[in-house]
Design a protein around this motif. Sequence first.
Motif, PDB file in Angstrom:
ATOM      1  N   THR A 286       5.852  45.118  48.728  1.00 37.02           N
ATOM      2  CA  THR A 286       7.080  45.203  47.915  1.00 37.02           C
ATOM      3  C   THR A 286       6.770  45.693  46.502  1.00 37.02           C
ATOM      4  OG1 THR A 286       6.909  42.891  47.195  1.00 37.02           O
ATOM      5  CG2 THR A 286       8.252  43.334  49.157  1.00 37.02           C
ATOM      6  N   ARG A 287       5.515  45.594  46.088  1.00 37.75           N
ATOM      7  CA  ARG A 287       5.119  46.077  44.763  1.00 37.75           C
ATOM      8  C   ARG A 287       5.301  47.590  44.659  1.00 37.75           C
ATOM      9  NH1 ARG A 287       5.203  41.118  44.809  1.00 37.75           N
ATOM     10  NH2 ARG A 287       3.550  39.851  43.942  1.00 37.75           N
ATOM     11  N   GLN A 288       5.196  48.274  45.806  1.00 41.54           N
ATOM     12  CA  GLN A 288       5.310  49.735  45.778  1.00 41.54           C
ATOM     13  C   GLN A 288       6.674  50.218  46.253  1.00 41.54           C
ATOM     14  OE1 GLN A 288       1.850  50.529  48.329  1.00 41.54           O
ATOM     15  NE2 GLN A 288       1.183  48.680  47.252  1.00 41.54           N
ATOM     16  N   LEU A 289       7.579  49.287  46.511  1.00 35.09           N
ATOM     17  CA  LEU A 289       8.887  49.667  47.042  1.00 35.09           C
ATOM     18  C   LEU A 289       9.977  49.366  46.016  1.00 35.09           C
ATOM     19  CD1 LEU A 289       8.517  47.950  50.546  1.00 35.09           C
ATOM     20  CD2 LEU A 289       8.300  50.395  50.094  1.00 35.09           C
ATOM     21  N   PRO A 290      11.106  50.070  46.102  1.00 37.28           N
ATOM     22  CA  PRO A 290      12.208  49.743  45.187  1.00 37.28           C
ATOM     23  C   PRO A 290      13.016  48.533  45.660  1.00 37.28           C
ATOM     24  CG  PRO A 290      12.724  51.714  46.458  1.00 37.28           C
ATOM     25  CD  PRO A 290      11.369  51.262  46.913  1.00 37.28           C
ATOM     26  N   TYR A 291      12.445  47.777  46.569  1.00 36.98           N
ATOM     27  CA  TYR A 291      13.120  46.597  47.122  1.00 36.98           C
ATOM     28  C   TYR A 291      12.208  45.395  47.010  1.00 36.98           C
ATOM     29  CZ  TYR A 291      16.381  49.967  49.028  1.00 36.98           C
ATOM     30  OH  TYR A 291      17.318  50.956  49.159  1.00 36.98           O
ATOM     31  N   ASN A 330      20.169  46.475  52.063  1.00 31.13           N
ATOM     32  CA  ASN A 330      20.720  47.046  50.855  1.00 31.13           C
ATOM     33  C   ASN A 330      20.706  46.093  49.667  1.00 31.13           C
ATOM     34  OD1 ASN A 330      21.851  49.231  49.616  1.00 31.13           O
ATOM     35  ND2 ASN A 330      23.936  48.503  49.967  1.00 31.13           N
ATOM     36  N   GLU A 331      21.033  44.803  49.943  1.00 28.25           N
ATOM     37  CA  GLU A 331      21.171  43.818  48.858  1.00 28.25           C
ATOM     38  C   GLU A 331      19.846  43.476  48.176  1.00 28.25           C
ATOM     39  OE1 GLU A 331      24.201  42.667  52.074  1.00 28.25           O
ATOM     40  OE2 GLU A 331      22.267  43.662  51.929  1.00 28.25           O
ATOM     41  N   ALA A 332      18.736  43.898  48.752  1.00 25.70           N
ATOM     42  CA  ALA A 332      17.428  43.504  48.191  1.00 25.70           C
ATOM     43  C   ALA A 332      16.914  44.483  47.143  1.00 25.70           C
ATOM     44  CB  ALA A 332      16.406  43.351  49.320  1.00 25.70           C
ATOM     45  N   GLN A 333      17.802  45.386  46.691  1.00 32.38           N
ATOM     46  CA  GLN A 333      17.360  46.347  45.678  1.00 32.38           C
ATOM     47  C   GLN A 333      16.893  45.647  44.423  1.00 32.38           C
ATOM     48  OE1 GLN A 333      20.441  49.240  45.131  1.00 32.38           O
ATOM     49  NE2 GLN A 333      19.433  50.673  46.511  1.00 32.38           N
ATOM     50  N   LYS A 334      15.763  46.140  43.888  1.00 29.88           N
ATOM     51  CA  LYS A 334      15.144  45.459  42.764  1.00 29.88           C
ATOM     52  C   LYS A 334      15.735  45.835  41.417  1.00 29.88           C
ATOM     53  CE  LYS A 334      10.557  46.170  43.683  1.00 29.88           C
ATOM     54  NZ  LYS A 334       9.222  45.785  44.141  1.00 29.88           N
ATOM     55  N   TYR A 335      16.190  47.075  41.303  1.00 28.60           N
ATOM     56  CA  TYR A 335      16.639  47.601  40.008  1.00 28.60           C
ATOM     57  C   TYR A 335      15.529  47.497  38.971  1.00 28.60           C
ATOM     58  CZ  TYR A 335      21.102  46.781  42.270  1.00 28.60           C
ATOM     59  OH  TYR A 335      22.112  46.752  43.180  1.00 28.60           O
ATOM     60  N   TYR A 336      14.310  47.349  39.418  1.00 32.03           N
ATOM     61  CA  TYR A 336      13.223  47.377  38.435  1.00 32.03           C
ATOM     62  C   TYR A 336      12.010  48.004  39.086  1.00 32.03           C
ATOM     63  CZ  TYR A 336      11.677  42.947  40.647  1.00 32.03           C
ATOM     64  OH  TYR A 336      11.293  41.967  41.523  1.00 32.03           O
ATOM     65  N   ASP A 337      11.206  48.574  38.237  1.00 35.38           N
ATOM     66  CA  ASP A 337       9.992  49.231  38.690  1.00 35.38           C
ATOM     67  C   ASP A 337       8.848  48.241  38.446  1.00 35.38           C
ATOM     68  OD1 ASP A 337       7.551  50.505  38.553  1.00 35.38           O
ATOM     69  OD2 ASP A 337       8.371  52.378  37.775  1.00 35.38           O
ATOM     70  N   THR A 338       8.161  47.914  39.517  1.00 34.03           N
ATOM     71  CA  THR A 338       7.117  46.891  39.435  1.00 34.03           C
ATOM     72  C   THR A 338       6.078  47.175  38.355  1.00 34.03           C
ATOM     73  OG1 THR A 338       7.387  46.611  41.779  1.00 34.03           O
ATOM     74  CG2 THR A 338       5.486  45.568  40.801  1.00 34.03           C
ATOM     75  N   LEU A 339       5.650  48.429  38.297  1.00 34.82           N
ATOM     76  CA  LEU A 339       4.623  48.768  37.313  1.00 34.82           C
ATOM     77  C   LEU A 339       5.139  48.540  35.900  1.00 34.82           C
ATOM     78  CD1 LEU A 339       2.785  51.842  38.783  1.00 34.82           C
ATOM     79  CD2 LEU A 339       1.713  49.927  37.586  1.00 34.82           C
ATOM     80  N   GLN A 340       6.394  48.942  35.686  1.00 35.29           N
ATOM     81  CA  GLN A 340       7.008  48.728  34.371  1.00 35.29           C
ATOM     82  C   GLN A 340       7.064  47.247  34.037  1.00 35.29           C
ATOM     83  OE1 GLN A 340      10.747  50.711  34.760  1.00 35.29           O
ATOM     84  NE2 GLN A 340      10.268  52.195  33.157  1.00 35.29           N
ATOM     85  N   ILE A 341       7.480  46.451  35.027  1.00 33.65           N
ATOM     86  CA  ILE A 341       7.600  45.007  34.818  1.00 33.65           C
ATOM     87  C   ILE A 341       6.237  44.417  34.469  1.00 33.65           C
ATOM     88  CG2 ILE A 341       8.061  42.789  35.947  1.00 33.65           C
ATOM     89  CD1 ILE A 341      10.577  44.233  35.179  1.00 33.65           C
ATOM     90  N   THR A 342       5.235  44.815  35.226  1.00 35.17           N
ATOM     91  CA  THR A 342       3.884  44.300  34.988  1.00 35.17           C
ATOM     92  C   THR A 342       3.444  44.619  33.559  1.00 35.17           C
ATOM     93  OG1 THR A 342       3.449  44.714  37.312  1.00 35.17           O
ATOM     94  CG2 THR A 342       1.551  44.165  35.954  1.00 35.17           C
ATOM     95  N   GLN A 343       3.731  45.857  33.145  1.00 40.30           N
ATOM     96  CA  GLN A 343       3.369  46.246  31.772  1.00 40.30           C
ATOM     97  C   GLN A 343       4.181  45.447  30.755  1.00 40.30           C
ATOM     98  OE1 GLN A 343       3.943  50.409  32.297  1.00 40.30           O
ATOM     99  NE2 GLN A 343       1.773  50.825  32.680  1.00 40.30           N
ATOM    100  N   LEU A 344       5.465  45.281  31.066  1.00 38.75           N
ATOM    101  CA  LEU A 344       6.344  44.505  30.189  1.00 38.75           C
ATOM    102  C   LEU A 344       5.809  43.082  30.003  1.00 38.75           C
ATOM    103  CD1 LEU A 344       9.388  44.140  28.878  1.00 38.75           C
ATOM    104  CD2 LEU A 344       9.759  42.918  31.017  1.00 38.75           C
ATOM    105  N   ILE A 345       5.408  42.460  31.128  1.00 34.55           N
ATOM    106  CA  ILE A 345       4.877  41.095  31.073  1.00 34.55           C
ATOM    107  C   ILE A 345       3.634  41.060  30.196  1.00 34.55           C
ATOM    108  CG2 ILE A 345       3.724  39.286  32.455  1.00 34.55           C
ATOM    109  CD1 ILE A 345       5.714  39.949  34.715  1.00 34.55           C
ATOM    110  N   ARG A 346       2.741  42.027  30.456  1.00 32.52           N
ATOM    111  CA  ARG A 346       1.495  42.102  29.682  1.00 32.52           C
ATOM    112  C   ARG A 346       1.797  42.238  28.178  1.00 32.52           C
ATOM    113  NH1 ARG A 346      -3.860  42.603  30.877  1.00 32.52           N
ATOM    114  NH2 ARG A 346      -3.486  42.333  33.097  1.00 32.52           N
ATOM    115  N   GLN A 347       2.684  43.191  27.862  1.00 34.58           N
ATOM    116  CA  GLN A 347       3.020  43.438  26.444  1.00 34.58           C
ATOM    117  C   GLN A 347       3.670  42.206  25.804  1.00 34.58           C
ATOM    118  OE1 GLN A 347       5.355  46.894  27.003  1.00 34.58           O
ATOM    119  NE2 GLN A 347       3.603  48.287  27.022  1.00 34.58           N
TER     120      GLN A 347
END
Length: 353
Positions: A286-291, A330-347
């Motif tokens: 799921t880390r590489q998926l938009p869901y 359909n309902e499991a859409q993340k609306y977030y990019d995992t890599l971005q989130i990971t960077q956001l958390i780190r920052q």
Amino acid sequence: GSHMMKRLVYVSKISGHLSLEEIQRIGKVSIKNNQRDNITGVLLYLQGLFFQILEGENEKVDKLYKKILVDDRHTNILCLKTEYDITDRMFPNWAMKTINLNENSELMIQPIKSLLQTVTQSHRVLEKYMPARVIYLINQGINPLTVEPQLVEKIIFFSDILAFSTLTEKLPVNEVVILVNRYFSICTRIISAYGGEVTKFIGDCVMASFTKEQGDAAIRTSLDIISELKQLRHHVEATNPLHLLYTGIGLSYGHVIEGNMGSSLKMDHTLLGDAVNVAARLEALTRQLPYALAFTAGVKKCCQAQWTFINLGAHQVKGKQEAIEVYTVNEAQKYYDTLQITQLIRQTLENDK
């Protein structure tokens, strides 16, 4: 035959506040019923606890115990012991002797009081660490150690926390604990509400199982967890670590071995098999998926409700020769990019330092 006898010992918590009269009335009613069913035994009560020994024909005892399990006058029923094939009754003359230990201050009774309380307390502690299945077996009066492993069909659920290693690296211990406990609480509450069974926690992962009839329940569980975390992130201040709590969930379906595995020193009642590995791999995928949710074709086949399934194509997962067809809803859409989130958390966490 049908005249085989068993003896059952259980302890329970008296719910609310039963008066002495009510307890004595319980005793009277059970004497009447027990005389009819030829059940004998003893009921002790002590500061909010019932301790009961029942003996009689297998079917009669089972029927009574089923009634006891759903009786709302007491809760937290723990079966301490079941003896099968008994030939002699311990209490042949008592249809159900009710003994109030609270009022009894005899020296002989003191150690028994303390024993009952200690046994109950240690059982309650152990229950918290036991898989639901083990508690279920014990309360059915079955010794879990005697149950042979068997092949069963299950939907396996795996979920974990996004960027958990970053969180543990950057957050103080107490905040990591709060975060993980909150996550586990949300997951277990929702899994249990939908009739799933939590198998274990592995690090920050939750592993659970559903029966093959519970395909829709497994998907609803996943979606509820995803949306509850989303609400949580929105409702806490940006400085609260819960603001950074995201998850990924994988589901797979197949044959697994359910039962006791382990050594003479440590036993685990668990599920083993390919489906377990696949669920864990899909959760990582799921880390590489938009869901936030990924599941196998097998899980899709277990569903009856009208979902909008999305085929995410075939993916190669570790430990599998051929690629696996992966689906989501359909309902499991993340609306977030995992890599971005990971960077956001780190920052976010580095700025806090």
